[in-house]
Motif scaffolding. Structure first.
Motif, mmCIF file in Angstrom:
data_model
loop_
_atom_site.group_PDB
_atom_site.id
_atom_site.type_symbol
_atom_site.label_atom_id
_atom_site.label_comp_id
_atom_site.label_asym_id
_atom_site.label_seq_id
_atom_site.Cartn_x
_atom_site.Cartn_y
_atom_site.Cartn_z
ATOM 1 N N THR A 21 7.899 -50.982 -28.991
ATOM 2 C CA THR A 21 7.225 -51.166 -27.709
ATOM 3 C C THR A 21 5.747 -50.870 -27.860
ATOM 4 O OG1 THR A 21 9.234 -50.579 -26.513
ATOM 5 C CG2 THR A 21 7.162 -50.461 -25.297
ATOM 6 N N ALA A 22 4.938 -51.756 -27.307
ATOM 7 C CA ALA A 22 3.489 -51.638 -27.420
ATOM 8 C C ALA A 22 2.881 -51.230 -26.091
ATOM 9 C CB ALA A 22 2.902 -52.970 -27.864
ATOM 10 N N SER A 23 1.861 -50.424 -26.181
ATOM 11 C CA SER A 23 1.090 -50.099 -24.989
ATOM 12 C C SER A 23 -0.095 -51.049 -24.920
ATOM 13 C CB SER A 23 0.609 -48.643 -25.046
ATOM 14 O OG SER A 23 -0.163 -48.417 -26.204
ATOM 15 N N GLY A 24 -0.643 -51.231 -23.734
ATOM 16 C CA GLY A 24 -1.783 -52.118 -23.575
ATOM 17 C C GLY A 24 -1.382 -53.447 -22.973
ATOM 18 N N ARG A 25 -2.375 -54.207 -22.600
ATOM 19 C CA ARG A 25 -2.134 -55.452 -21.873
ATOM 20 C C ARG A 25 -2.271 -56.691 -22.730
ATOM 21 N NH1 ARG A 25 -6.257 -54.502 -17.045
ATOM 22 N NH2 ARG A 25 -7.457 -53.697 -18.789
ATOM 23 N N THR A 26 -2.451 -56.521 -24.045
ATOM 24 C CA THR A 26 -2.684 -57.684 -24.889
ATOM 25 C C THR A 26 -1.491 -58.037 -25.758
ATOM 26 O OG1 THR A 26 -3.627 -56.302 -26.638
ATOM 27 C CG2 THR A 26 -5.145 -57.172 -24.979
ATOM 28 N N PHE A 27 -0.351 -57.421 -25.504
ATOM 29 C CA PHE A 27 0.810 -57.615 -26.376
ATOM 30 C C PHE A 27 1.169 -59.083 -26.505
ATOM 31 C CE2 PHE A 27 4.628 -56.588 -28.573
ATOM 32 C CZ PHE A 27 5.597 -57.466 -28.114
ATOM 33 N N SER A 28 1.123 -59.825 -25.415
ATOM 34 C CA SER A 28 1.570 -61.221 -25.439
ATOM 35 C C SER A 28 0.682 -62.105 -26.303
ATOM 36 C CB SER A 28 1.638 -61.775 -24.014
ATOM 37 O OG SER A 28 0.360 -61.719 -23.411
ATOM 38 N N SER A 29 -0.473 -61.624 -26.698
ATOM 39 C CA SER A 29 -1.364 -62.403 -27.541
ATOM 40 C C SER A 29 -1.273 -62.003 -29.007
ATOM 41 C CB SER A 29 -2.808 -62.256 -27.069
ATOM 42 O OG SER A 29 -3.269 -60.930 -27.258
ATOM 43 N N LEU A 30 -0.435 -61.037 -29.318
ATOM 44 C CA LEU A 30 -0.338 -60.501 -30.674
ATOM 45 C C LEU A 30 0.836 -61.100 -31.441
ATOM 46 C CD1 LEU A 30 -0.887 -56.715 -29.880
ATOM 47 C CD2 LEU A 30 -2.575 -58.311 -30.809
ATOM 48 N N ALA A 31 0.606 -61.457 -32.692
ATOM 49 C CA ALA A 31 1.703 -61.740 -33.604
ATOM 50 C C ALA A 31 2.295 -60.404 -34.040
ATOM 51 C CB ALA A 31 1.223 -62.523 -34.803
ATOM 52 N N MET A 32 3.595 -60.360 -34.209
ATOM 53 C CA MET A 32 4.267 -59.103 -34.549
ATOM 54 C C MET A 32 5.073 -59.255 -35.829
ATOM 55 S SD MET A 32 3.310 -57.101 -32.131
ATOM 56 C CE MET A 32 4.386 -55.698 -32.473
ATOM 57 N N GLY A 33 5.069 -58.215 -36.611
ATOM 58 C CA GLY A 33 5.830 -58.241 -37.851
ATOM 59 C C GLY A 33 6.629 -56.965 -38.035
ATOM 60 N N TRP A 34 7.649 -57.064 -38.865
ATOM 61 C CA TRP A 34 8.412 -55.901 -39.307
ATOM 62 C C TRP A 34 8.292 -55.803 -40.828
ATOM 63 C CZ3 TRP A 34 10.697 -52.183 -36.374
ATOM 64 C CH2 TRP A 34 10.947 -52.460 -35.023
ATOM 65 N N PHE A 35 8.067 -54.602 -41.285
ATOM 66 C CA PHE A 35 8.015 -54.300 -42.708
ATOM 67 C C PHE A 35 8.942 -53.122 -42.967
ATOM 68 C CE2 PHE A 35 4.367 -56.821 -44.159
ATOM 69 C CZ PHE A 35 3.855 -57.230 -42.942
ATOM 70 N N ARG A 36 9.247 -52.892 -44.222
ATOM 71 C CA ARG A 36 10.055 -51.724 -44.556
ATOM 72 C C ARG A 36 9.575 -51.126 -45.876
ATOM 73 N NH1 ARG A 36 15.875 -54.714 -45.844
ATOM 74 N NH2 ARG A 36 15.256 -55.710 -47.816
ATOM 75 N N GLN A 37 9.848 -49.849 -46.024
ATOM 76 C CA GLN A 37 9.447 -49.149 -47.245
ATOM 77 C C GLN A 37 10.543 -48.179 -47.640
ATOM 78 O OE1 GLN A 37 5.596 -47.246 -47.043
ATOM 79 N NE2 GLN A 37 5.412 -47.268 -49.268
ATOM 80 N N ALA A 38 11.091 -48.409 -48.825
ATOM 81 C CA ALA A 38 12.093 -47.521 -49.384
ATOM 82 C C ALA A 38 11.402 -46.469 -50.252
ATOM 83 C CB ALA A 38 13.088 -48.325 -50.210
ATOM 84 N N PRO A 39 12.035 -45.344 -50.487
ATOM 85 C CA PRO A 39 11.419 -44.287 -51.300
ATOM 86 C C PRO A 39 11.020 -44.800 -52.675
ATOM 87 C CG PRO A 39 13.363 -43.451 -50.187
ATOM 88 C CD PRO A 39 13.338 -44.926 -49.939
#
Length: 121
Positions: A21-39
């Motif tokens: 969840t993002a705060s702010g009013r510009t979320f709808s204009s943002l591209a979003m990604g998921w990344f992961r990091q293992a030990p």
């Protein structure tokens, strides 16, 4: 600010749904990604979604098992994780890009704190 939730411990073959969840009013204009990091490993790309939700892209390792979606009215992006494997164990991060979606972590402008996903065998 991005805040992830939904991580946890699950058995092989199980499912989880992560939220960011993002705060702010510009979320709808943002591209979003998921990344992961293992030990001991570098942060790796998992998936992204365009600002409208009309374009998505997945790493080969998760294609067919994970699904990204977004609800711009709720300022939230989701990652549905199905058929989980032990090698999916990692801290999962969401990220926001003010320009076009990308597979490169360095292209993203904002990051969440991460949520741990652990898959037991």
């Amino acid at each position: 600010q991005l805040v992830e939730s939904g991580g946890g411990l699950v058995q092989t073959g199980g499912s989880l749904r992560l939220s960011c969840t993002a705060s702010g009013r510009t979320f709808s204009s943002l591209a979003m990604g998921w990344f992961r990091q293992a030990p001991g490993k570098e942060r790796e790309f998992v998936t992204y979604i365009s600002w409208s939700g009309g374009s998505t892209y997945y790493a080969d390792s998760v294609k067919g098992r994970f699904t990204i979606s977004r609800d711009n009215a709720k300022n939230t992006v989701y990652l549905q994780l199905n058929k989980l494997k032990p090698e999916d164990t990692a801290v999962y991060y969401c990220a926001a890009d003010r320009q076009s979606p990308s597979v490169l972590p360095g292209d993203y402008d904002y990051w969440g704190q991460g949520t741990q996903v652990t898959v037991s065998s």
